[in-house]
Write an enzyme that holds these catalytic residues in place. Structure first.
Site, PDB file in Angstrom:
ATOM      1  N   GLY A  43       0.821  -1.207   0.000  1.00  0.00           N
ATOM      2  CA  GLY A  43       0.000   0.000   0.000  1.00  0.00           C
ATOM      3  C   GLY A  43       0.854   1.256   0.000  1.00  0.00           C
ATOM      4  N   ALA A  60       2.493   6.214   3.661  1.00  0.00           N
ATOM      5  CA  ALA A  60       1.907   6.780   4.883  1.00  0.00           C
ATOM      6  C   ALA A  60       1.356   5.682   5.787  1.00  0.00           C
ATOM      7  CB  ALA A  60       0.815   7.780   4.527  1.00  0.00           C
ATOM      8  N   VAL A  61       0.602   4.761   5.202  1.00  0.00           N
ATOM      9  CA  VAL A  61       0.050   3.656   5.999  1.00  0.00           C
ATOM     10  C   VAL A  61       1.150   2.665   6.372  1.00  0.00           C
ATOM     11  CG1 VAL A  61      -1.629   1.759   6.026  1.00  0.00           C
ATOM     12  CG2 VAL A  61      -2.229   3.944   4.959  1.00  0.00           C
ATOM     13  N   GLY A  62       2.133   2.520   5.495  1.00  0.00           N
ATOM     14  CA  GLY A  62       3.251   1.641   5.792  1.00  0.00           C
ATOM     15  C   GLY A  62       3.956   2.021   7.088  1.00  0.00           C
ATOM     16  N   GLU A  73       5.672  -3.257   0.887  1.00  0.00           N
ATOM     17  CA  GLU A  73       5.651  -3.048  -0.566  1.00  0.00           C
ATOM     18  C   GLU A  73       4.897  -1.744  -0.817  1.00  0.00           C
ATOM     19  OE1 GLU A  73       7.148  -4.739  -2.866  1.00  0.00           O
ATOM     20  OE2 GLU A  73       7.892  -6.382  -1.604  1.00  0.00           O
ATOM     21  N   CYS A  76       1.437   0.543  -8.785  1.00  0.00           N
ATOM     22  CA  CYS A  76       2.521   1.097  -7.957  1.00  0.00           C
ATOM     23  C   CYS A  76       3.806   1.283  -8.743  1.00  0.00           C
ATOM     24  CB  CYS A  76       2.757   0.220  -6.735  1.00  0.00           C
ATOM     25  SG  CYS A  76       3.294  -1.464  -7.123  1.00  0.00           S
TER      26      CYS A  76
END
Length: 459
Positions: free
Chosen positions: A188, A191-193, A210, A244
């Site tokens: 994803g 930021a969420v990583g 990833e 991505c």
């Protein structure tokens, strides 16, 4: 106790039985996963059509074919991957058995993404199963139809306790991340990583991230622009730009900018006709929130191709922007949509400098017939991957590790790399209780003659 806690507990209990250790069991589960993909191909395609307006053939090409290839490779090579790996010995261990033994990590969490909801969720699962783990599968709630099909149908094929599917949104994912796992694999945004990594750190759980970023595409003025722009057009606008590893922006000299625009215009017409909105193989933005985000990124830039949109259908035409600058709004975040900015540079020197002044991307693309120039870009930039004279296709090579570096991610997968990512590579040394006289050199008292032996044994 929450639903997520119960699911994790059941998976841990099932893993502790040792059921996943035998290679025969892993192969059986992999074959069941292959059967799921094969038998439920239409259900998968229908779900992706509702989520992303992707055609049936597009789903097969970008979702299921690669997945089936990964499963077959794992089945074929599992015995080789899982076997002890002998290592070089030294004089002190010459008579010993010294090797690396891959072993399962335990219970892992796989958090999938919405843009390719099957490929990027189930390909990591192939590695997790092959390596002998239990795996909690969390499909993205942003592609709800695919998540629903996965939740309803995958348990009909795989062990329900070892490989459960957990659906839900942010709160459910947060609850899962509170649990202790042996590895977390997330696909994803960066930021969420960061949030995933922060949650995993509470348990010292290792992560594979990833992520994405702004992957640059440098076009050398001496290359075949027709071929280059055709390949770039394909790589950028497939899946409506929601890839991505799509080229995020073009870097080229001002002398070829107009020709680049015209060649891309020709390719868009060739691939998607004069009216992409009605063409089966042109997708849609996943939802209205992302539609508005992508549309806002174009503000202040000059549209030279496309620009048409329809919010009611989440449709944005293949769009090209020219004379974009580093300060333009579209250059402030990953686009993740069908918008391709062109930034002019004086040549490869400035292009390399521009790339290096930014976060390390998932891919650097370079189009040039000059191998020396290509090698220079490889030597003077850093990215998860580098691809010369094409787009996206490195994802299809199972022998290549797929992953990012820095802000574009950490860890990698595909083929044997997936197996290794979900394994603990355990160092093993088996010594016999004989030849004790040889070991005397390491016991006290330490003398000059013993140190001479130490010197030679270290060579």
């Amino acid at each position: 106790m929450s639903r997520e806690q119960l699911v994790v507990q059941r998976a841990k209990k099932a893993f502790q039985t040792g059921k996943t250790k035998p290679l025969e069991y892993r192969i059986h589960q992999l074959k069941s996963l292959y059967r799921f993909v094969s038998e439920r191909r239409k259900d998968i395609a229908d779900a992706v059509k509702r989520d992303l307006n992707k055609s049936e053939h597009g789903t097969e090409l970008f979702e299921t074919l690669g997945l089936e290839g990964e499963i077959n490779l794992a089945i074929e090579r599992l015995a080789e991957w899982a076997a002890p790996r002998p290592v070089e010995k030294n004089l002190l261990t010459i008579a010993d058995n010294v090797y690396v033994q891959p072993e399962p990590l335990g219970v892992v969490l796989i958090i999938g993404a919405w843009n390719y909801p099957w490929a990027v969720t189930l390909q990591p699962l192939v590695g997790a199963i092959a390596a002998g783990n239990a795996a909690i599968i969390k499909p993205s709630e942003v592609s709800p139809n695919s998540a629903k099909v996965m939740e309803e149908l995958l348990p009909l094929y795989l062990d329900k306790d070892l490989y459960p599917v957990v659906t839900g949104g942010v709160s459910e994912t947060q609850e899962l991340l509170k649990q202790r796992f042996d590895h977390v694999f997330y696909t994803g945004s960066s930021a969420v990583g960061k949030l995933v990594m922060q949650a995993a750190a509470q348990h010292l759980t290792p992560v594979t991230l990833e992520l994405g970023g702004k992957s640059p595409c440098y076009i050398d003025k001496n290359c075949d622009l027709a071929v280059a722009c055709r390949r770039i057009t394909w790589g950028k606008f497939v899946n409506c730009g929601q890839t991505c590893i799509a080229p995020d922006y073009i870097l080229c000299e001002s002398s070829i900018q107009n020709q680049v625009v015209e060649e891309i215009r020709k390719s868009i017409k060739e691939f998607y006709t004069d009216n992409p909105k009605t063409f089966e193989d042109y997708g849609r933005i996943i939802n209205k929130r992302h539609f508005k985000r992508v549309m806002a990124l174009m503000e202040g830039s000059t549209v030279v191709i496309g620009g048409e949109s329809d919010e009611s259908e989440c449709y944005i035409a293949p769009t090209v922007l020219k004379d974009v600058t580093a300060e333009s709004r579209v250059m402030q975040e990953e686009i993740f949509g069908p918008v391709l900015p062109i930034i002019t540079v004086s040549g490869v020197d400035e292009a390399i400098q521009f790339i290096n002044e930014r976060e390390k991307p998932l891919v650097v693309y370079v189009f040039s017939p000059d191998n020396k120039l290509v090698r220079r870009v490889i030597a003077e930039t850093s990215s998860g991957a580098l691809l010369a004279n094409d787009c996206l296709v490195h994802f299809c090579v199972s022998a290549l590790p797929f992953g990012g570096v820095g802000n574009s991610g950490m860890g990698c997968y595909h083929g044997r790399h997936s197996f290794n990512q979900f394994s603990h590579l355990r160092s093993c040394l088996i010594k016999k209780l004989k030849l004790e006289s040889i070991n005397n050199m390491r016991y006290p008292p330490h003398t000059a003659s013993k140190m001479t032996w130490h010197y030679f044994s270290a060579k």
